[in-house]
Design a protein around this motif. Structure first.
Motif, PDB file in Angstrom:
ATOM      1  N   GLU A   1      40.891  35.542  53.562  1.00  0.00           N
ATOM      2  CA  GLU A   1      41.474  36.536  52.654  1.00  0.00           C
ATOM      3  C   GLU A   1      40.962  36.309  51.242  1.00  0.00           C
ATOM      4  N   TRP A   2      40.672  37.400  50.547  1.00  0.00           N
ATOM      5  CA  TRP A   2      40.331  37.331  49.131  1.00  0.00           C
ATOM      6  C   TRP A   2      40.643  38.684  48.492  1.00  0.00           C
ATOM      7  N   SER A   3      40.698  38.715  47.162  1.00  0.00           N
ATOM      8  CA  SER A   3      40.940  39.967  46.444  1.00  0.00           C
ATOM      9  C   SER A   3      39.721  40.291  45.592  1.00  0.00           C
ATOM     10  N   GLU A   4      39.463  41.578  45.425  1.00  0.00           N
ATOM     11  CA  GLU A   4      38.340  42.018  44.596  1.00  0.00           C
ATOM     12  C   GLU A   4      38.656  43.368  43.991  1.00  0.00           C
TER      13      GLU A   4
ATOM     14  N   THR B   1      39.188  45.965  54.094  1.00  0.00           N
ATOM     15  CA  THR B   1      40.239  46.416  53.182  1.00  0.00           C
ATOM     16  C   THR B   1      41.361  47.057  54.000  1.00  0.00           C
TER      17      THR B   1
ATOM     18  N   ASN C   1      43.251  45.766  42.148  1.00  0.00           N
ATOM     19  CA  ASN C   1      42.583  44.883  43.093  1.00  0.00           C
ATOM     20  C   ASN C   1      42.941  45.266  44.517  1.00  0.00           C
ATOM     21  N   VAL C   2      42.012  45.021  45.425  1.00  0.00           N
ATOM     22  CA  VAL C   2      42.249  45.290  46.832  1.00  0.00           C
ATOM     23  C   VAL C   2      42.136  43.974  47.582  1.00  0.00           C
ATOM     24  N   ILE C   3      42.998  43.776  48.570  1.00  0.00           N
ATOM     25  CA  ILE C   3      42.985  42.571  49.388  1.00  0.00           C
ATOM     26  C   ILE C   3      42.072  42.794  50.594  1.00  0.00           C
ATOM     27  N   CYS C   4      41.114  41.892  50.780  1.00  0.00           N
ATOM     28  CA  CYS C   4      40.239  41.933  51.949  1.00  0.00           C
ATOM     29  C   CYS C   4      40.589  40.755  52.850  1.00  0.00           C
ATOM     30  N   ASN C   5      40.729  41.018  54.134  1.00  0.00           N
ATOM     31  CA  ASN C   5      41.036  39.918  55.045  1.00  0.00           C
ATOM     32  C   ASN C   5      40.472  40.188  56.431  1.00  0.00           C
TER      33      ASN C   5
END
Length: 342
Positions: free
Chosen positions: A65-68, A236, A79-83
């Motif tokens: 998981e990370w945010s960008e 996303t 920001n959107v959370i990608c996992n």
């Protein structure tokens, strides 16, 4: 991870029918993908237990998981959370209980699981992790009476080395023209030689660095560093595919050798690889992360505005259980020294 380490237990009320539940596994072991996990579950009861369900599970999972920022053409303040996640293994062994009751006292249950032949290695970073554990549990008629979890170290395997030609021996060269003392110029050549660039975890990496200093200045410092570059593959909330690259320095050495002007210097270096490593992997659909390794040699030139670098690709593979040979102590279980437990 040894007996009693990394275990999570469910606290028991003072008068619980279950006095204790324990898992017994080889101490400080690394399991190869495709090997067997053998152990014991010891269940100790304060009183008779009727209609119990006693079982052990083997579980392997991965999560990243990370945010960008949302995107160049969108709202930068959002920001959107990608996992992404993956389930690698889930096996259950339920033990038969004679006459559907267990008496007070200790009861020992032997178990074994076979790991799948293709697995990623145990892994942890700020963006994700891959983890494996064995969990023992005892259930009554309607609820869990006790459980215990023990985390495992697993060395993964990959088909990467079967698809990529081995580069043995390997020679990498770099050259830089440098300016110094206002109007003076010279050339520095860097050459790295290796008998091979494909290794297994725990193996020694030996290489020779040759520096040809065609300047009137001395060189004092050379840095050798091994980097892991991990590309994470996520999505996303809108199911858009995203990726993120993160690099970390695994090993580092500094050579403080007086390299005289207009002369060639040779340095022989050795790195001992960690005994547990993610294997090198090419990009494939369905995998949450991909890893590649790079050996970077940097010649620092404090009297110039530049430095000279050479980069050597390193491939990490892991032998299968069938071909592990003398590496395996038993059933693909490798002992790990205290220096490599973290």
């Amino acid at each position: 991870m040894g007996e009693g380490e990394g275990c999570l237990s469910t606290p028991q009320p003072p008068m619980s029918v279950v006095k204790s539940i324990e898992l017994v596994l080889p101490k400080d072991a690394i399991y190869l993908a495709g090997s067997s996990i053998k152990g014991k579950m010891i269940l100790t009861l304060n009183s008779t237990l009727v209609d119990p369900i006693v079982k052990v599970e083997l579980v392997g999972r991965g999560y990243i998981e990370w945010s960008e920022e949302a995107g160049a053409s969108r709202d930068y303040s959002r920001n959107v959370i990608c996992n992404n996640k993956a389930d690698y293994v889930h096996k259950t062994k339920t033990f038969p209980v004679e006459d559907n009751w267990l008496s007070a006292g200790s009861h020992t249950f032997d178990f074994h699981f076979n790991l799948p032949p293709r697995l990623p290695s145990t892994f942890s970073s700020k963006f994700g992790h891959v983890f494996y554990f064995v969990q023992a549990s005892c259930m009554g008629r309607e609820h869990i009476l006790a459980k215990k979890r023990m985390y495992l170290l697993v060395q993964g395997t990959s088909a990467f080395h079967k698809e990529t030609p081995l580069q043995n021996p390997l020679l990498v060269e770099a050259e830089e023209k440098v300016s110094y003392n206002c109007c003076r110029q010279g050339t520095i050549c860097l050459q790295i030689q290796m008998e091979k660039n494909t290794f297994t975890p725990g193996e020694k990496v030996v290489f020779t660095t040759e520096i040809n200093n065609q300047t009137s200045k001395c060189i004092k410092t050379v840095i050798f560093a091994l980097y892991a570059h991990v590309r994470y593959e996520g999505f996303t909330p809108g199911a858009e595919r995203r990726s993120r690259l993160d690099s970390s320095e695994l090993l580092r050495q500094e050579a403080n050798t007086h390299m005289t002007r207009f002369n060639t210097t040779k340095i022989v270096s050795t790195f001992s690889l960690p005994v547990l490593l993610s294997v090198s992997s090419s990009t494939r659909d369905g995998e949450i992360m991909h890893t590649r390794y790079e050996l970077v040699i940097t010649v620092h030139l404090p009297w110039s505005l530049t430095s000279l670098k050479a980069k050597v690709p390193i491939i990490i593979t892991s032998a299968s259980v069938d071909s592990a040979g003398c590496q395996s102590s038993e059933d693909g279980v490798l002992p790990v020294s205290p220096d490599h437990q973290n």
